[in-house]
Design a protein around this motif. Structure first.
Motif, PDB file in Angstrom:
ATOM      1  N   ARG A  91      -0.204  -0.059   7.212  1.00 14.41           N
ATOM      2  CA  ARG A  91       0.483  -1.353   7.327  1.00 14.41           C
ATOM      3  C   ARG A  91      -0.554  -2.438   7.625  1.00 14.41           C
ATOM      4  NH1 ARG A  91       5.860  -2.036   8.315  1.00 14.41           N
ATOM      5  NH2 ARG A  91       6.054   0.123   8.943  1.00 14.41           N
ATOM      6  N   ASN A  92      -0.530  -3.523   6.814  1.00 15.35           N
ATOM      7  CA  ASN A  92      -1.495  -4.608   7.025  1.00 15.35           C
ATOM      8  C   ASN A  92      -1.027  -5.547   8.143  1.00 15.35           C
ATOM      9  OD1 ASN A  92       0.404  -6.362   5.883  1.00 15.35           O
ATOM     10  ND2 ASN A  92      -0.681  -6.554   3.937  1.00 15.35           N
ATOM     11  N   GLU A  99       3.142  -5.437   5.932  1.00 10.18           N
ATOM     12  CA  GLU A  99       3.462  -4.824   4.631  1.00 10.18           C
ATOM     13  C   GLU A  99       2.879  -3.416   4.569  1.00 10.18           C
ATOM     14  OE1 GLU A  99       3.091  -8.498   1.541  1.00 10.18           O
ATOM     15  OE2 GLU A  99       1.237  -7.799   2.479  1.00 10.18           O
ATOM     16  N   LEU A 134       1.362  -0.181   2.627  1.00 11.41           N
ATOM     17  CA  LEU A 134       0.606   0.057   1.397  1.00 11.41           C
ATOM     18  C   LEU A 134       1.589   0.475   0.313  1.00 11.41           C
ATOM     19  CD1 LEU A 134      -2.244   0.293   0.087  1.00 11.41           C
ATOM     20  CD2 LEU A 134      -2.152   2.708   0.695  1.00 11.41           C
ATOM     21  N   GLN A 154      -4.645   1.255   9.099  1.00 13.91           N
ATOM     22  CA  GLN A 154      -4.299   2.613   9.489  1.00 13.91           C
ATOM     23  C   GLN A 154      -3.484   2.632  10.772  1.00 13.91           C
ATOM     24  OE1 GLN A 154      -7.674   5.202   9.947  1.00 13.91           O
ATOM     25  NE2 GLN A 154      -6.420   6.955  10.512  1.00 13.91           N
ATOM     26  N   ARG A 183      -8.621   0.387   5.370  1.00 12.74           N
ATOM     27  CA  ARG A 183      -8.820  -1.066   5.327  1.00 12.74           C
ATOM     28  C   ARG A 183      -7.485  -1.799   5.307  1.00 12.74           C
ATOM     29  NH1 ARG A 183     -12.239   0.143   1.251  1.00 12.74           N
ATOM     30  NH2 ARG A 183     -11.036  -1.063  -0.225  1.00 12.74           N
ATOM     31  N   TRP A 184      -6.466  -1.221   4.665  1.00 12.30           N
ATOM     32  CA  TRP A 184      -5.141  -1.853   4.598  1.00 12.30           C
ATOM     33  C   TRP A 184      -4.562  -1.964   6.009  1.00 12.30           C
ATOM     34  CZ3 TRP A 184      -2.825  -4.313   0.664  1.00 12.30           C
ATOM     35  CH2 TRP A 184      -1.484  -4.652   0.802  1.00 12.30           C
ATOM     36  N   ALA A 229      -9.493   2.798   1.339  1.00 10.83           N
ATOM     37  CA  ALA A 229      -8.571   1.697   1.019  1.00 10.83           C
ATOM     38  C   ALA A 229      -7.388   1.686   1.988  1.00 10.83           C
ATOM     39  CB  ALA A 229      -8.082   1.829  -0.421  1.00 10.83           C
ATOM     40  N   ALA A 230      -6.852   2.860   2.316  1.00  9.38           N
ATOM     41  CA  ALA A 230      -5.726   2.938   3.259  1.00  9.38           C
ATOM     42  C   ALA A 230      -6.164   2.497   4.653  1.00  9.38           C
ATOM     43  CB  ALA A 230      -5.158   4.353   3.290  1.00  9.38           C
ATOM     44  N   ARG A 237       1.233   0.967  -4.722  1.00 10.64           N
ATOM     45  CA  ARG A 237      -0.204   0.753  -4.504  1.00 10.64           C
ATOM     46  C   ARG A 237      -0.922   2.092  -4.359  1.00 10.64           C
ATOM     47  NH1 ARG A 237       2.006  -3.072  -1.019  1.00 10.64           N
ATOM     48  NH2 ARG A 237       1.665  -5.229  -1.554  1.00 10.64           N
TER      49      ARG A 237
END
Length: 171
Positions: free
Chosen positions: A123-124, A128, A130, A155, A152-153, A149-150, A134
């Protein structure tokens, strides 16, 4: 042939760690069962030991050539070429001691990617997720790139990604 198992225990802390230890102990000598038989065996092994929790698991046996047999117990289905492998999704382990699991056989020489829910549930800062769309787009990348990527989004849970790729036999 190679047997691959992926799983995720609900909860955190010592109780979850002890449940993982129980599963790992049950797996110590398990190399011959089919994926569905292995999930049924593990389900019986953890019955009454989950403290109200559960374990999601996906089990796949890779045979020589292109044959792969997969069984699923409530885990995120694996991905093949950016698309979800359609499997019957059985109950997570520990929910019902009588649960049965079915197998799906596929033929592929492509890499198959296995993921934990920590990827899709990243969750960013805006809140939101991922999400599955996506995540599906990411599954064509190497496992380390998907996990990165997860993370960075955003964790929030453990993130596990494994891509199984076949290489030609050399003699």
């Amino acid at each position: 042939r190679v047997l691959f198992r992926s799983g995720d225990v609900s909860g955190k802390g010592l109780d979850a760690a002890m449940l993982v230890a129980s599963v790992l102990g049950s797996l110590a000598n398990e190399i011959e069962r089919s994926p569905a038989q292995l999930l049924e065996y593990l389900n019986r092994a953890v019955a009454g030991k989950t403290g109200g929790g559960f374990i999601t698991a996906c089990c796949a046996r890779f045979y020589p050539g292109k044959r792969v047999v997969i069984a699923n117990a409530g885990h995120i289905s694996p991905y093949l070429d950016g698309r979800e492998v359609l499997l019957e999704n059985g109950l997570p382990l520990g929910v019902s001691p009588q649960a049965n699991y079915s197998e799906t056989e596929i033929q592929t020489s492509s890499a198959i990617t296995f993921l934990s829910d920590g990827v899709v549930e990243a969750r960013n800062a805006k809140g939101e997720l991922l999400g599955f769309d996506r995540m599906a787009a990411l599954t064509t990348k190497p496992a380390a790139a998907i996990a990165d990527a997860a993370q960075r989004w955003g964790q929030e849970d453990d993130i596990t990604v494994l891509t199984v790729a076949r290489s030609p036999l050399t003699r």
